[in-house]
Write an enzyme that holds these catalytic residues in place. Structure first.
Site, PDB file in Angstrom:
ATOM      1  N   GLY A 138       0.796  -1.027  -0.016  1.00  0.00           N
ATOM      2  CA  GLY A 138      -0.012  -0.028   0.039  1.00  0.00           C
ATOM      3  C   GLY A 138       1.022   1.019  -0.110  1.00  0.00           C
ATOM      4  O   GLY A 138       1.916   1.165  -0.292  1.00  0.00           O
ATOM      5  N   SER A 145       9.181   5.505  -3.002  1.00  0.00           N
ATOM      6  CA  SER A 145       9.051   4.518  -1.957  1.00  0.00           C
ATOM      7  C   SER A 145       7.873   4.976  -0.967  1.00  0.00           C
ATOM      8  O   SER A 145       7.804   6.272  -0.972  1.00  0.00           O
ATOM      9  CB  SER A 145      10.469   4.466  -1.141  1.00  0.00           C
ATOM     10  OG  SER A 145      10.275   3.673   0.017  1.00  0.00           O
ATOM     11  N   SER A 146       7.236   4.154  -0.490  1.00  0.00           N
ATOM     12  CA  SER A 146       6.038   4.436   0.350  1.00  0.00           C
ATOM     13  C   SER A 146       6.864   5.198   1.518  1.00  0.00           C
ATOM     14  O   SER A 146       6.133   5.954   2.286  1.00  0.00           O
ATOM     15  CB  SER A 146       5.439   3.106   0.813  1.00  0.00           C
ATOM     16  OG  SER A 146       4.755   2.336  -0.220  1.00  0.00           O
ATOM     17  N   ARG A 147       7.992   4.798   2.004  1.00  0.00           N
ATOM     18  CA  ARG A 147       8.611   5.537   2.967  1.00  0.00           C
ATOM     19  C   ARG A 147       9.115   6.861   2.615  1.00  0.00           C
ATOM     20  O   ARG A 147       9.412   7.689   3.831  1.00  0.00           O
ATOM     21  CB  ARG A 147       9.927   4.663   3.469  1.00  0.00           C
ATOM     22  CG  ARG A 147       9.476   3.227   4.064  1.00  0.00           C
ATOM     23  CD  ARG A 147      10.627   2.757   4.849  1.00  0.00           C
ATOM     24  NE  ARG A 147      10.333   1.211   5.192  1.00  0.00           N
ATOM     25  CZ  ARG A 147      10.346   0.145   4.646  1.00  0.00           C
ATOM     26  NH1 ARG A 147      10.650   0.057   3.312  1.00  0.00           N
ATOM     27  NH2 ARG A 147      10.201  -1.055   5.271  1.00  0.00           N
ATOM     28  N   HIS A 195       2.165   4.363  -4.970  1.00  0.00           N
ATOM     29  CA  HIS A 195       2.786   5.385  -5.639  1.00  0.00           C
ATOM     30  C   HIS A 195       2.977   5.133  -7.253  1.00  0.00           C
ATOM     31  O   HIS A 195       2.916   3.847  -7.473  1.00  0.00           O
ATOM     32  CB  HIS A 195       4.212   5.850  -5.080  1.00  0.00           C
ATOM     33  CG  HIS A 195       5.065   4.851  -4.795  1.00  0.00           C
ATOM     34  ND1 HIS A 195       5.690   4.170  -5.702  1.00  0.00           N
ATOM     35  CD2 HIS A 195       5.315   3.967  -3.598  1.00  0.00           C
ATOM     36  CE1 HIS A 195       6.505   3.167  -5.088  1.00  0.00           C
ATOM     37  NE2 HIS A 195       6.433   3.167  -3.907  1.00  0.00           N
ATOM     38  N   HIS A 210       4.850   1.635  -7.825  1.00  0.00           N
ATOM     39  CA  HIS A 210       3.382   0.568  -7.930  1.00  0.00           C
ATOM     40  C   HIS A 210       2.833   0.531  -8.882  1.00  0.00           C
ATOM     41  O   HIS A 210       2.409  -0.472  -9.775  1.00  0.00           O
ATOM     42  CB  HIS A 210       2.661   0.537  -6.847  1.00  0.00           C
ATOM     43  CG  HIS A 210       3.218   0.466  -5.043  1.00  0.00           C
ATOM     44  ND1 HIS A 210       3.392   1.681  -4.265  1.00  0.00           N
ATOM     45  CD2 HIS A 210       4.063  -0.329  -4.543  1.00  0.00           C
ATOM     46  CE1 HIS A 210       3.767   1.117  -3.381  1.00  0.00           C
ATOM     47  NE2 HIS A 210       4.450   0.154  -3.533  1.00  0.00           N
ATOM     48  N   ASP A 231      13.641  -3.329  -5.197  1.00  0.00           N
ATOM     49  CA  ASP A 231      14.076  -4.419  -4.324  1.00  0.00           C
ATOM     50  C   ASP A 231      15.016  -5.418  -4.956  1.00  0.00           C
ATOM     51  O   ASP A 231      14.125  -6.628  -5.108  1.00  0.00           O
ATOM     52  CB  ASP A 231      12.648  -4.720  -3.563  1.00  0.00           C
ATOM     53  CG  ASP A 231      12.230  -3.259  -2.846  1.00  0.00           C
ATOM     54  OD1 ASP A 231      12.566  -3.162  -1.869  1.00  0.00           O
ATOM     55  OD2 ASP A 231      11.044  -3.264  -3.447  1.00  0.00           O
TER      56      ASP A 231
HETATM   57  P1  AMP Z   1       6.052  -2.319  -1.320  1.00  0.00           P
HETATM   58  O1  AMP Z   1       4.706  -1.868  -1.495  1.00  0.00           O
HETATM   59  O2  AMP Z   1       7.146  -1.337  -1.030  1.00  0.00           O
HETATM   60  O3  AMP Z   1       6.263  -3.754  -0.718  1.00  0.00           O
HETATM   61  O4  AMP Z   1       6.220  -2.700  -2.829  1.00  0.00           O
HETATM   62  C1  AMP Z   1       5.544  -3.429  -3.782  1.00  0.00           C
HETATM   63  C2  AMP Z   1       6.217  -3.847  -5.066  1.00  0.00           C
HETATM   64  O5  AMP Z   1       6.413  -2.429  -5.733  1.00  0.00           O
HETATM   65  C3  AMP Z   1       7.736  -4.327  -4.967  1.00  0.00           C
HETATM   66  O6  AMP Z   1       7.777  -5.400  -5.859  1.00  0.00           O
HETATM   67  C4  AMP Z   1       8.448  -3.273  -4.944  1.00  0.00           C
HETATM   68  O7  AMP Z   1       9.973  -3.688  -5.516  1.00  0.00           O
HETATM   69  C5  AMP Z   1       7.880  -2.396  -6.209  1.00  0.00           C
HETATM   70  N1  AMP Z   1       8.364  -0.946  -6.006  1.00  0.00           N
HETATM   71  C6  AMP Z   1       8.471  -0.338  -5.122  1.00  0.00           C
HETATM   72  N2  AMP Z   1       8.840   1.178  -5.077  1.00  0.00           N
HETATM   73  C7  AMP Z   1       9.137   0.931  -6.532  1.00  0.00           C
HETATM   74  C8  AMP Z   1       9.816   1.862  -7.683  1.00  0.00           C
HETATM   75  N3  AMP Z   1      10.326   3.124  -7.089  1.00  0.00           N
HETATM   76  N4  AMP Z   1       9.871   1.566  -8.952  1.00  0.00           N
HETATM   77  C9  AMP Z   1       9.292   0.234  -9.261  1.00  0.00           C
HETATM   78  N5  AMP Z   1       8.771  -0.784  -8.416  1.00  0.00           N
HETATM   79  C10 AMP Z   1       8.756  -0.405  -7.030  1.00  0.00           C
END
Ligand code: AMP
Length: 278
Positions: A30, A185-187, A33, A36, A150
């Protein structure tokens, strides 16, 4: 767009419409951004039905504060997913996926998890693999989409699919960045404008190494460490030059496209990671 909280309802709907169709799956935690959304857009292009999950998986957090402060923005997430025409969103509660006191499964990913996230976040990849295995059993997607941001996770998931004999094809999607290069990044939501500006050092260093690939790895590493040491507000956790095959450190560049530089850094309690493939 159909939204489900319970796996039985979701799979029953999915089974009613999946015949002769390809299913694309995008697992997320979630705070959706544009990174995602790129994964979702890729899935929409490549598959007939796209499912996005929103689930902050407790078992992959080695730091309870990180888990507690992880941004939760479900309503705006759903608006973004509706706008992009995502077909199905799965937003389970913990109890829909884990039994009470369920032990985390232990995996052996050999050298893939020895360094970097595997080293600094003990247990992280067992948690990631546990939840992804569950998702793959529930959804049985034709393809699943993961971000190259990641990178270690992407390599681990590829090995996981072999281990569990899953037929799901794993697709890596290039990192989406802010204008200043900072990986989305969500962070990032937890950073001030000033901190976001400071965080640009991560990508600037990666780009410097890319441009100066002819230099020795040890010299590039010294350059990056010095750059970070000069910035008080950002702390370098690790800098690794690795081979993509086994995620092990290298002293010399290997075949083109099989090397990566990976960085993790902390800025005001927020942990950021990024990498570049060379
Ligand atoms: P997360 O919600 O952070 O667990 O990310 C979900 C998916 O989105 C994971 O496969 C991440 O590698 C991918 N993701 C997160 N940030 C990015 C980004 N800036 N560009 C492309 N994919 C991303």
């Amino acid at each position: 767009m159909r939204i489900f909280k319970e796996k039985e309802k979701m799979t029953s709907y999915l089974n009613s419409c999946r015949k002769n169709k390809t299913i694309g799956f995008v697992p997320t935690m979630g705070a959706i951004h544009s990174g995602h959304l790129k994964l979702i857009a890729t899935s929409l292009k490549e598959c007939d039905i796209t499912i996005c999950s929103i689930f902050v998986n407790p078992t992959q957090f080695n730091n309870t504060n990180d888990f507690k402060t992880y941004p939760k923005t479900l309503n705006s997430d759903l608006l973004k997913l509706r706008k992009i025409n995502c077909d199905i969103v799965y937003t389970p509660e913990i109890s829909d996926l884990y039994k009470k006191n369920e032990p985390i499964k232990k995996f052996n990913f050999s050298t893939l998890t020895k360094n970097m996230e595997g080293k600094f976040r003990p247990g992280h990849f067992n948690g990631v693999a546990t939840i992804i295995e569950k998702f793959f059993h529930i959804i049985a997607p034709s393809k699943a989409f993961f971000g190259q941001k990641d990178l270690q996770q992407l390599q681990v998931i590829k090995q996981l699919t072999t281990k569990i004999k899953s037929k799901t094809k794993i697709i890596g999607v290039a990192t989406v960045r802010e204008k200043n290069g900072l990986a989305k990044s969500s962070r990032n939501e937890l950073l001030s404008k000033k901190e976001k500006r400071s965080a640009a050092i991560i990508y600037n260093c990666l780009k410097y190494c890319q441009k100066n690939k002819r230099k020795k790895i040890t010299d590039l590493a010294s350059y990056v460490k010095l750059k970070f040491a000069k910035k008080e507000e950002i702390k370098l956790e690790y800098l690794e030059f690795i081979s993509l095959n086994n995620m092990q450190p290298i002293n010399e560049w290997g075949e083109k496209g099989n090397n990566a530089i990976c960085i993790a850094a902390h800025i005001n309690k927020v942990r950021l990671i990024d990498n570049i493939i060379l």
